[in-house]
Write an enzyme that holds these catalytic residues in place. Structure first.
Site, mmCIF file in Angstrom:
data_model
loop_
_atom_site.group_PDB
_atom_site.id
_atom_site.type_symbol
_atom_site.label_atom_id
_atom_site.label_comp_id
_atom_site.label_asym_id
_atom_site.label_seq_id
_atom_site.Cartn_x
_atom_site.Cartn_y
_atom_site.Cartn_z
ATOM 1 C CB ILE A 236 -0.883 -0.499 1.565
ATOM 2 C CG1 ILE A 236 -2.277 0.890 1.039
ATOM 3 C CG2 ILE A 236 -0.126 0.109 2.220
ATOM 4 C CD1 ILE A 236 -3.065 0.815 0.364
ATOM 5 N NE ARG A 238 4.384 6.873 -3.359
ATOM 6 C CZ ARG A 238 3.277 7.625 -3.588
ATOM 7 N NH1 ARG A 238 2.625 6.648 -2.608
ATOM 8 N NH2 ARG A 238 2.600 9.134 -2.933
ATOM 9 C CD GLU A 267 1.069 4.440 -9.176
ATOM 10 O OE1 GLU A 267 0.061 5.283 -9.110
ATOM 11 O OE2 GLU A 267 1.024 3.223 -8.092
ATOM 12 C CG HIS A 285 -1.917 5.010 -6.204
ATOM 13 N ND1 HIS A 285 -0.492 5.190 -6.436
ATOM 14 C CD2 HIS A 285 -2.504 5.737 -4.662
ATOM 15 C CE1 HIS A 285 -0.182 6.094 -5.398
ATOM 16 N NE2 HIS A 285 -0.904 5.910 -4.338
HETATM 17 P P1 NAP Z 1 6.004 8.390 7.804
HETATM 18 O O1 NAP Z 1 5.399 8.053 8.963
HETATM 19 O O2 NAP Z 1 6.649 8.933 7.185
HETATM 20 O O3 NAP Z 1 6.343 6.163 7.965
HETATM 21 C C1 NAP Z 1 7.044 6.400 6.632
HETATM 22 C C2 NAP Z 1 8.027 5.106 8.055
HETATM 23 O O4 NAP Z 1 8.626 4.468 6.777
HETATM 24 C C3 NAP Z 1 8.674 5.244 8.462
HETATM 25 O O5 NAP Z 1 8.528 4.483 10.116
HETATM 26 C C4 NAP Z 1 10.442 5.594 8.060
HETATM 27 O O6 NAP Z 1 11.113 5.289 9.515
HETATM 28 C C5 NAP Z 1 10.379 3.750 6.868
HETATM 29 N N1 NAP Z 1 11.488 4.204 6.207
HETATM 30 C C6 NAP Z 1 11.639 5.019 5.951
HETATM 31 N N2 NAP Z 1 12.262 4.734 4.852
HETATM 32 C C7 NAP Z 1 13.323 3.471 4.876
HETATM 33 C C8 NAP Z 1 13.984 2.911 4.474
HETATM 34 N N3 NAP Z 1 14.591 2.975 3.475
HETATM 35 N N4 NAP Z 1 14.485 1.447 5.011
HETATM 36 C C9 NAP Z 1 13.296 1.276 5.893
HETATM 37 N N5 NAP Z 1 12.455 1.897 6.018
HETATM 38 C C10 NAP Z 1 11.989 2.972 5.528
HETATM 39 O O7 NAP Z 1 4.842 8.117 6.193
HETATM 40 P P2 NAP Z 1 3.565 7.417 5.991
HETATM 41 O O8 NAP Z 1 2.421 8.759 6.647
HETATM 42 O O9 NAP Z 1 3.308 6.699 7.086
HETATM 43 O O10 NAP Z 1 2.783 7.307 5.152
HETATM 44 C C11 NAP Z 1 3.904 6.398 4.022
HETATM 45 C C12 NAP Z 1 3.894 6.226 2.671
HETATM 46 O O11 NAP Z 1 2.711 5.597 2.604
HETATM 47 C C13 NAP Z 1 3.962 7.296 1.759
HETATM 48 O O12 NAP Z 1 5.780 7.840 1.965
HETATM 49 C C14 NAP Z 1 3.422 7.060 0.671
HETATM 50 O O13 NAP Z 1 4.363 6.419 -0.193
HETATM 51 C C15 NAP Z 1 2.187 5.821 1.202
HETATM 52 N N6 NAP Z 1 0.750 5.984 0.397
HETATM 53 C C16 NAP Z 1 -0.011 5.624 0.160
HETATM 54 C C17 NAP Z 1 -0.938 5.509 -0.234
HETATM 55 C C18 NAP Z 1 -1.743 5.027 -1.195
HETATM 56 O O14 NAP Z 1 -2.757 5.372 -1.102
HETATM 57 N N7 NAP Z 1 -1.732 3.452 -1.575
HETATM 58 C C19 NAP Z 1 -1.527 6.771 0.329
HETATM 59 C C20 NAP Z 1 -1.465 7.501 1.393
HETATM 60 C C21 NAP Z 1 0.710 6.766 1.604
HETATM 61 P P3 NAP Z 1 12.271 5.146 9.068
HETATM 62 O O15 NAP Z 1 12.964 7.039 8.721
HETATM 63 O O16 NAP Z 1 12.947 5.230 10.801
HETATM 64 O O17 NAP Z 1 13.664 4.403 7.891
HETATM 65 C C1 8YV Z 2 -2.838 10.130 -3.669
HETATM 66 C C2 8YV Z 2 -0.854 8.687 -2.406
HETATM 67 O O1 8YV Z 2 -3.300 8.524 -4.687
HETATM 68 O O2 8YV Z 2 -0.619 10.532 -0.045
HETATM 69 C C3 8YV Z 2 -0.036 9.820 -1.029
HETATM 70 O O3 8YV Z 2 0.987 9.069 -0.835
HETATM 71 O O4 8YV Z 2 0.056 8.005 -2.476
HETATM 72 C C4 8YV Z 2 -2.449 8.648 -2.564
HETATM 73 O O5 8YV Z 2 -2.734 9.232 -1.554
HETATM 74 C C5 8YV Z 2 -1.924 10.360 -4.697
HETATM 75 O O6 8YV Z 2 -1.136 11.349 -3.209
HETATM 76 C C6 8YV Z 2 -2.508 11.323 -5.068
HETATM 77 O O7 8YV Z 2 -2.095 12.213 -5.301
#
Ligand code: NAP
Ligand code: 8YV
Length: 328
Positions: A236, A238, A267, A285
């Protein structure tokens, strides 16, 4: 909280498609400038002279930043900002903001839905019903996999990772572990300093790690082999964090049992072997994609611009640009 609408004499560039609510607020508050995509060759002299902010879904590279000499802030719509060159922005004294927290619970909900869809085959069971097979052929076959008794590993125990872990606990899954670069202080789940160590210790790996150089193709053939034949992989975070060819091979030769994917490396193109595999559950996504949550993200994206140009501070700067200060 949404700031009271005010008029600010600042040109904000919006490349490509953007969220309607954010566009409405930018139109009412700023002087909006639209461009087809974030391509330096499309930057006009007028944009070069006037544009001080960008609101974007992503994809802002160094060349585009350099093409806008009066740029002060890039407000990214999304918490993940791997497609914005934040390091170059910081070096150029430009603020980058993202949209953390407002989407955490929605994305965690989606992750759990995707996990259950993958393990219990619910989308396929629904297709069975809709295709008339329940009437013609009888019950949908029993799912080979179950969530019961699974040991879950979370790759990226940040805001969303923690929200997923809390949900899993409520589902009666008490064996939860994680891998980050750093241990999270005060968190009782088992910490693994390597992704391979985590994958070896669990049978269900949920990736919610950010994209970027440090995670590029981190989930590779070795990690999938460590997860094992009862293994379920859910992504979920990247798509770039996964070697998709290795994943397709691992699904085909039963190195792992199944995968649920919301994100892909290129994508909206999904590799054909992942589409063809019988043991994948795929989403386009949609992690944060409810009207409610996208509105919250839109407000935070625009509030960052409003705060920057009215008070000289960003609300949610990304770590790389935390020290960037307003130019007045
Ligand atoms: P966050 O609070 O910054 O959490 C990211 C975590 O990943 C941190 O705990 C970090 O810990 C760890 N991390 C970063 N780089 C790393 C590495 N090289 N190796 C191991 N661990 C690593 O961010 P979040 O708000 O939870 O969001 C996380 C990610 O979810 C976003 O960056 C985005 O790509 C994805 N996302 C996807 C969707 C979707 O629609 N599918 C929506 C929202 C977000 P350390 O810094 O200690 O390594
Ligand atoms: C969105 C996301 O789909 O917040 C992120 O990192 O991957 C998703 O919430 C995206 O940002 C829309 O551009």
């Amino acid at each position: 909280m949404t700031k009271a609408e005010q008029s600010l004499p600042v040109a904000i560039l919006v490349p490509g498609q953007f969220n309607d609510h954010a566009i409405g607020r930018i139109d009412r508050t700023f002087q909006p400038v639209r461009v087809e995509r974030a391509d330096p060759s499309l930057v006009t002299d007028d944009m070069r002279r006037t544009v001080r902010g960008i609101a974007s879904f992503g994809g802002i590279n160094a060349a585009f930043i350099d093409a806008l000499p009066n740029l002060e802030i890039i407000a990214n719509f999304g918490v993940g900002y791997d497609s914005v060159d934040a390091r170059h922005a910081a070096q150029s004294g430009i603020m980058v903001t993202n949209t953390p927290d407002v989407l955490t619970e929605e994305v965690a909900d989606t992750a759990i839905g995707l996990l259950i869809n993958t393990i219990r085959e619910l989308p396929r069971a629904e297709t069975w019903l809709r295709d008339g097979n329940w009437v013609r052929k009888g019950n949908y076959p029993l799912s080979r996999l179950t969530l019961r008794g699974r040991a879950v590993g979370i790759f990226g125990m940040g805001r969303i990772g923690l929200a997923i872990a809390r949900r899993l606990e409520a589902f009666g899954l008490s064996s939860i572990a994680y891998h980050n670069r750093r241990r999270v202080e005060g968190l009782s789940y088992d910490y693994h300093p390597t992704l391979k160590g985590l994958a070896s210790a669990v049978d269900t790996l949920i990736s919610v790690a950010p994209g970027g150089a440090s995670t590029e193709k981190a989930v590779n053939a070795e990690i999938l082999a460590a997860l094992g034949p009862n293994g379920v992989f859910v992504n979920i975070g990247r798509g770039s964090t996964v070697d998709e060819a290795a994943l397709a091979a691992a699904l085909a030769n039963k190195t792992i049992a199944a995968a649920g994917l919301d994100v892909f490396a290129d994508e909206p193109n999904v590799p054909q072997p992942l589409l063809d595999a019988p043991n994948t559950s795929l989403l386009p996504h949609v992690g944060s994609a409810s009207e409610h949550t996208r509105r919250g993200m839109a407000d935070l994206c625009v509030d960052n611009l409003v705060s920057w140009f009215s008070e000289g501070r960003a609300l949610t700067p990304v770590p790389e640009t935390e020290k960037v200060r307003a130019r007045r």
